[in-house]
Design a protein around this motif. Structure first.
Motif, PDB file in Angstrom:
ATOM      1  N   SER A 121       0.833  -1.207   0.000  1.00  0.00           N
ATOM      2  CA  SER A 121       0.000   0.000   0.000  1.00  0.00           C
ATOM      3  C   SER A 121       0.864   1.251   0.000  1.00  0.00           C
ATOM      4  CB  SER A 121      -0.906   0.038   1.247  1.00  0.00           C
ATOM      5  OG  SER A 121      -1.821  -1.030   1.250  1.00  0.00           O
ATOM      6  N   HIS A 122       0.314   2.305  -0.596  1.00  0.00           N
ATOM      7  CA  HIS A 122       0.895   3.639  -0.458  1.00  0.00           C
ATOM      8  C   HIS A 122       0.064   4.410   0.555  1.00  0.00           C
ATOM      9  CE1 HIS A 122       2.448   7.593  -1.120  1.00  0.00           C
ATOM     10  NE2 HIS A 122       1.306   8.021  -1.617  1.00  0.00           N
ATOM     11  N   PHE A 123       0.717   4.915   1.592  1.00  0.00           N
ATOM     12  CA  PHE A 123       0.018   5.687   2.614  1.00  0.00           C
ATOM     13  C   PHE A 123       0.027   7.153   2.177  1.00  0.00           C
ATOM     14  CE2 PHE A 123       0.512   1.758   4.598  1.00  0.00           C
ATOM     15  CZ  PHE A 123      -0.247   1.704   5.762  1.00  0.00           C
ATOM     16  N   ARG A 124      -1.115   7.608   1.718  1.00  0.00           N
ATOM     17  CA  ARG A 124      -1.225   8.928   1.086  1.00  0.00           C
ATOM     18  C   ARG A 124      -1.786   9.947   2.080  1.00  0.00           C
ATOM     19  NH1 ARG A 124      -4.568   9.791  -4.569  1.00  0.00           N
ATOM     20  NH2 ARG A 124      -3.700  11.827  -5.147  1.00  0.00           N
ATOM     21  N   GLY A 125      -0.960  10.917   2.431  1.00  0.00           N
ATOM     22  CA  GLY A 125      -1.407  11.960   3.343  1.00  0.00           C
ATOM     23  C   GLY A 125      -2.301  12.968   2.638  1.00  0.00           C
ATOM     24  N   CYS A 126      -3.435  13.317   3.275  1.00  0.00           N
ATOM     25  CA  CYS A 126      -4.412  14.231   2.659  1.00  0.00           C
ATOM     26  C   CYS A 126      -4.851  15.276   3.678  1.00  0.00           C
ATOM     27  CB  CYS A 126      -5.645  13.459   2.179  1.00  0.00           C
ATOM     28  SG  CYS A 126      -5.287  12.135   0.999  1.00  0.00           S
ATOM     29  N   VAL A 127      -5.027  16.534   3.226  1.00  0.00           N
ATOM     30  CA  VAL A 127      -5.548  17.597   4.084  1.00  0.00           C
ATOM     31  C   VAL A 127      -6.622  18.362   3.330  1.00  0.00           C
ATOM     32  CG1 VAL A 127      -3.376  17.838   5.354  1.00  0.00           C
ATOM     33  CG2 VAL A 127      -3.804  19.285   3.353  1.00  0.00           C
ATOM     34  N   ASN A 128      -7.432  19.090   4.096  1.00  0.00           N
ATOM     35  CA  ASN A 128      -8.506  19.906   3.512  1.00  0.00           C
ATOM     36  C   ASN A 128      -8.734  21.111   4.428  1.00  0.00           C
ATOM     37  OD1 ASN A 128     -10.695  20.968   2.212  1.00  0.00           O
ATOM     38  ND2 ASN A 128     -12.114  19.318   2.765  1.00  0.00           N
ATOM     39  N   GLN A 129      -8.152  22.254   4.062  1.00  0.00           N
ATOM     40  CA  GLN A 129      -8.202  23.453   4.900  1.00  0.00           C
ATOM     41  C   GLN A 129      -9.344  24.371   4.451  1.00  0.00           C
ATOM     42  OE1 GLN A 129      -7.382  24.703   7.840  1.00  0.00           O
ATOM     43  NE2 GLN A 129      -5.225  25.269   7.515  1.00  0.00           N
ATOM     44  N   ALA A 130     -10.111  24.874   5.399  1.00  0.00           N
ATOM     45  CA  ALA A 130     -11.217  25.796   5.097  1.00  0.00           C
ATOM     46  C   ALA A 130     -10.673  27.154   4.657  1.00  0.00           C
ATOM     47  CB  ALA A 130     -12.110  25.958   6.321  1.00  0.00           C
ATOM     48  N   GLY A 131     -11.253  27.718   3.593  1.00  0.00           N
ATOM     49  CA  GLY A 131     -10.783  28.997   3.070  1.00  0.00           C
ATOM     50  C   GLY A 131     -11.033  30.165   3.994  1.00  0.00           C
ATOM     51  N   TRP A 132     -12.081  30.104   4.834  1.00  0.00           N
ATOM     52  CA  TRP A 132     -12.424  31.248   5.664  1.00  0.00           C
ATOM     53  C   TRP A 132     -11.377  31.539   6.732  1.00  0.00           C
ATOM     54  CZ3 TRP A 132     -12.847  30.408  10.876  1.00  0.00           C
ATOM     55  CH2 TRP A 132     -13.042  29.094  11.297  1.00  0.00           C
ATOM     56  N   LEU A 133     -10.487  30.571   7.025  1.00  0.00           N
ATOM     57  CA  LEU A 133      -9.459  30.822   8.025  1.00  0.00           C
ATOM     58  C   LEU A 133      -8.467  31.894   7.576  1.00  0.00           C
ATOM     59  CD1 LEU A 133      -8.710  27.228   9.336  1.00  0.00           C
ATOM     60  CD2 LEU A 133      -9.626  29.139  10.648  1.00  0.00           C
ATOM     61  N   ASP A 134      -8.350  32.102   6.260  1.00  0.00           N
ATOM     62  CA  ASP A 134      -7.480  33.179   5.777  1.00  0.00           C
ATOM     63  C   ASP A 134      -7.948  34.546   6.266  1.00  0.00           C
ATOM     64  OD1 ASP A 134      -5.817  31.496   4.492  1.00  0.00           O
ATOM     65  OD2 ASP A 134      -6.135  32.292   2.478  1.00  0.00           O
ATOM     66  N   LYS A 135      -9.275  34.700   6.391  1.00  0.00           N
ATOM     67  CA  LYS A 135      -9.821  36.011   6.736  1.00  0.00           C
ATOM     68  C   LYS A 135      -9.597  36.362   8.203  1.00  0.00           C
ATOM     69  CE  LYS A 135     -13.465  35.913   3.208  1.00  0.00           C
ATOM     70  NZ  LYS A 135     -12.996  34.691   2.557  1.00  0.00           N
ATOM     71  N   VAL A 136      -9.510  35.338   9.058  1.00  0.00           N
ATOM     72  CA  VAL A 136      -9.440  35.640  10.492  1.00  0.00           C
ATOM     73  C   VAL A 136      -8.070  35.341  11.114  1.00  0.00           C
ATOM     74  CG1 VAL A 136     -11.904  35.271  10.827  1.00  0.00           C
ATOM     75  CG2 VAL A 136     -10.320  33.343  11.073  1.00  0.00           C
ATOM     76  N   LEU A 137      -7.246  34.556  10.440  1.00  0.00           N
ATOM     77  CA  LEU A 137      -5.999  34.171  11.092  1.00  0.00           C
ATOM     78  C   LEU A 137      -4.845  33.962  10.119  1.00  0.00           C
ATOM     79  CD1 LEU A 137      -4.610  33.307  13.741  1.00  0.00           C
ATOM     80  CD2 LEU A 137      -5.348  30.962  13.267  1.00  0.00           C
ATOM     81  N   LEU A 138      -5.058  33.142   9.085  1.00  0.00           N
ATOM     82  CA  LEU A 138      -3.942  32.714   8.264  1.00  0.00           C
ATOM     83  C   LEU A 138      -3.438  33.772   7.296  1.00  0.00           C
ATOM     84  CD1 LEU A 138      -4.963  29.009   7.506  1.00  0.00           C
ATOM     85  CD2 LEU A 138      -3.473  29.907   9.305  1.00  0.00           C
ATOM     86  N   TRP A 139      -4.101  34.945   7.249  1.00  0.00           N
ATOM     87  CA  TRP A 139      -3.609  36.031   6.398  1.00  0.00           C
ATOM     88  C   TRP A 139      -2.210  36.475   6.819  1.00  0.00           C
ATOM     89  CZ3 TRP A 139      -2.415  40.560   8.910  1.00  0.00           C
ATOM     90  CH2 TRP A 139      -2.971  40.744  10.189  1.00  0.00           C
ATOM     91  N   ARG A 140      -1.831  36.185   8.024  1.00  0.00           N
ATOM     92  CA  ARG A 140      -0.532  36.632   8.509  1.00  0.00           C
ATOM     93  C   ARG A 140       0.639  35.903   7.824  1.00  0.00           C
ATOM     94  NH1 ARG A 140      -0.260  39.613  13.190  1.00  0.00           N
ATOM     95  NH2 ARG A 140      -2.217  39.986  14.309  1.00  0.00           N
ATOM     96  N   ARG A 141       0.385  34.805   7.120  1.00  0.00           N
ATOM     97  CA  ARG A 141       1.480  34.086   6.464  1.00  0.00           C
ATOM     98  C   ARG A 141       1.890  34.709   5.144  1.00  0.00           C
ATOM     99  NH1 ARG A 141      -1.480  28.497   4.357  1.00  0.00           N
ATOM    100  NH2 ARG A 141      -3.361  29.476   3.526  1.00  0.00           N
ATOM    101  N   TYR A 142       1.038  35.588   4.592  1.00  0.00           N
ATOM    102  CA  TYR A 142       1.275  36.113   3.254  1.00  0.00           C
ATOM    103  C   TYR A 142       2.183  37.338   3.278  1.00  0.00           C
ATOM    104  CZ  TYR A 142      -2.742  33.133   2.206  1.00  0.00           C
ATOM    105  OH  TYR A 142      -3.582  32.068   2.083  1.00  0.00           O
ATOM    106  N   ALA A 143       2.819  37.586   2.126  1.00  0.00           N
ATOM    107  CA  ALA A 143       3.608  38.808   1.950  1.00  0.00           C
ATOM    108  C   ALA A 143       2.672  40.024   1.889  1.00  0.00           C
ATOM    109  CB  ALA A 143       4.428  38.702   0.661  1.00  0.00           C
ATOM    110  N   PRO A 144       3.153  41.191   2.262  1.00  0.00           N
ATOM    111  CA  PRO A 144       4.531  41.440   2.688  1.00  0.00           C
ATOM    112  C   PRO A 144       4.779  40.928   4.111  1.00  0.00           C
ATOM    113  CG  PRO A 144       3.257  43.446   2.859  1.00  0.00           C
ATOM    114  CD  PRO A 144       2.357  42.449   2.220  1.00  0.00           C
ATOM    115  N   TYR A 145       5.938  40.296   4.320  1.00  0.00           N
ATOM    116  CA  TYR A 145       6.284  39.760   5.622  1.00  0.00           C
ATOM    117  C   TYR A 145       6.645  40.903   6.566  1.00  0.00           C
ATOM    118  CZ  TYR A 145       6.736  35.485   2.869  1.00  0.00           C
ATOM    119  OH  TYR A 145       6.495  34.436   2.034  1.00  0.00           O
ATOM    120  N   THR A 146       6.036  40.878   7.718  1.00  0.00           N
ATOM    121  CA  THR A 146       6.311  41.927   8.706  1.00  0.00           C
ATOM    122  C   THR A 146       6.817  41.290   9.988  1.00  0.00           C
ATOM    123  OG1 THR A 146       4.112  41.883   9.692  1.00  0.00           O
ATOM    124  CG2 THR A 146       4.426  43.314   7.754  1.00  0.00           C
ATOM    125  N   GLU A 147       7.531  42.092  10.781  1.00  0.00           N
ATOM    126  CA  GLU A 147       8.043  41.603  12.043  1.00  0.00           C
ATOM    127  C   GLU A 147       6.906  41.244  12.987  1.00  0.00           C
ATOM    128  OE1 GLU A 147      10.801  40.375  14.874  1.00  0.00           O
ATOM    129  OE2 GLU A 147      10.914  40.694  12.689  1.00  0.00           O
TER     130      GLU A 147
END
Length: 500
Positions: free
Chosen positions: A430-456
């Motif tokens: 067997s091939h053990f295939r890792g899978c994820v599924n991230q909700a898009g709305w998290l960008d609006k409240v939290l994950l926007w901080r990962r995007y450029a421009p990078y700030t301190e």
């Protein structure tokens, strides 16, 4: 046995690839049906298999039924009952930094696999990897040994009758046909046999970066504790050495016995040999024959060249491929008998001073497939297992560890690598295939901080929220403001997990 035409071999591989691409092997219900048919294939043709074992190996019906037929049917049944559980997609272990992505592990088939099997257990060692490959959803080519032609022909005919033609095919032949198979690209190769051929198989697989499982043999030692029941040890060792005329990869290859009990141990072996074969082994219906004249000649050469004392046995009949059970006392460690896997009913016994000398003797050689110990002392057993390496370790029993439910079967070092039995075999194919599924709305409240421009500011926030450093080097100091940050992350991730 009719060999498969060379020009047909690539076409067989392509037909199986088409069968895999059809998608039907990904359906667990289809896999179960094939496994059920595999079980019927063995069970409904019991006498044909026993006769084939007799024809190719001179094997007594008793050994054929107990050692191979029953073991094979039981293994198929266990796989059939378990495949749904094994194939289920699993949730990854919980982690606060990733659980909002719903991480899962899918068990997917590798594709079309090649299984090359030896002559000594032509049914069990064919079906064990095959059932694992089918359970995992693969299509497969089986290449049985030309040294067991009756079994190979029976396997070819029955698989064609019982199993889906797009899922399993048998290629019959010798070196030329195997070479042609190895020129092709496969999604996995399983080979059971000897290290010499394993190197050829490995080199061919490396050209295509094909993953490979090697189930090999080795010189499996037995260590005797002078305080053990010597009669039981001698009886079990001689039985295991004579089973299938010693042509078993997990057979005991030599015995290391303390000098203080060597004489008594030898007398026990002589006594039990007479009990096993009261009219002599040549007339016994309880001893298999060697598979071919070439293998018989090889064993005869080992006996002729030994510098040890032949206590009993040493008889050879080339015409009937008969080698008598032979006990060799104190052979030279450098002679051929002690250099190569014996794979026959010859048992060398070497004296040692103590368990430490026995361990030193074993560790100076390649890792065996199994180490056997006869001792009732847990300290003695622990001393051996803690200071040696082998594919398996067995105390006060021989051979039967192969049939112990739930245990892996495989070697280490020169005795092989990878596992093909039960759940371990399913995982191998067997091939053990890792899978994820991230909700898009998290960008609006939290994950926007990962995007450029990078700030301190964003760097500090993400570092505080996700870092988990070793405390002895840099202990994290939680500030008051970081606690609600973590709480917010947990809350939002939990909401995402529930809603999406």
């Amino acid at each position: 046995m009719q060999y498969t035409p060379l020009e047909d071999i690539p076409r067989i591989r392509e037909a199986l690839r088409d069968g895999f691409r059809s998608g039907k092997t990904k359906i667990v219900a289809f896999r179960k049906e094939q496994l059920r048919q595999l079980g019927y294939m063995v069970q409904e043709n019991k006498q044909a298999w026993l006769d084939a074992f007799k024809a190719d190996l001179g094997r007594p019906y008793f050994e054929g039924e107990i050692h191979e037929f029953i073991a094979t049917v039981t293994a198929i049944k266990d796989t059939y009952k378990s495949v749904e559980k094994w194939a289920k997609t699993e949730n990854a272990p919980f982690d606060i930094s990733s659980f909002s992505m719903h991480p899962k592990i899918r068990k997917e088939p590798k594709g079309t696999v090649l299984i090359i099997v030896p002559f000594n257990y032509p049914l069990f060692l064919s079906i064990t990897p095959l059932m694992a490959a089918i359970a995992a959803g693969n299509t497969a080519v089986l290449k049985p040994s030309e040294h067991a032609p009756t079994c190979a022909a029976l396997l070819h005919d029955l698989i064609g009758k019982y199993l889906d033609h797009d899922v399993v095919r048998v290629v019959q032949g010798g070196v030329e046909e195997t070479t042609k198979l190895l020129e092709l690209q496969w999604d996995h190769i399983s080979y059971t046999g000897n290290p010499r051929v394993a190197r050829i198989v490995s080199a061919a697989a490396a050209k295509h970066l094909t993953p490979i499982t090697l189930e090999l043999g080795g010189k499996n030692p037995v260590i005797i504790d002078p305080r053990c029941d010597l009669e039981t040890a001698a009886r079990r060792i001689l039985w295991a050495k004579c089973a299938n005329a010693g042509q078993i990869c997990v057979a005991p290859d030599y015995v290391l016995v303390p000098r203080e009990v060597q004489g008594k141990f030898i007398q026990m072996l002589k006594k039990i040999h007479e009990e096993f074969f009261p009219d002599g082994p040549a007339k016994s219906d309880s001893l298999s024959r060697i598979v071919s004249a070439a293998h018989t000649q090889r064993l005869a050469s080992l006996i002729q060249q030994t510098k040890g004392e032949i206590v009993f046995g040493g008889d050879i009949d080339m015409e009937s491929r008969y080698v008598s059970p032979t006990l060799v006392l104190n052979p030279s460690p450098g002679e051929p008998l002690m250099k190569e896997e014996i794979f026959g009913p010859i048992l060398p016994v070497l004296p040692v001073n103590d368990v430490d000398e026995a361990i030193e003797f074993i560790n100076a050689r390649d890792h065996p497939l199994v180490i056997y110990v006869f001792s009732d002392s847990s300290d003695f057993q622990a001393t051996v297992v803690d200071n040696t390496q082998s594919g398996a370790f067995a105390c006060n029993e021989l051979l039967f560890h192969v049939a112990a439910y739930g245990l892996p079967l495989g070697g280490t070092g020169l005795s092989g690598h990878g596992l093909i039995r039960g759940k371990f075999g399913f995982d191998t194919f067997s091939h053990f295939r890792g899978c994820v599924n991230q909700a898009g709305w998290l960008d609006k409240v939290l994950l926007w901080r990962r995007y450029a421009p990078y700030t301190e500011s964003n760097r500090r926030f993400l570092a505080r929220a996700t870092a988990d450093l070793f405390p002895e080097r840099e202990r994290r100091e939680w500030s008051l403001w970081s606690l609600p940050v973590v709480g917010t992350i947990v809350t939002l991730a939990a909401a995402g997990a529930l809603l999406f």
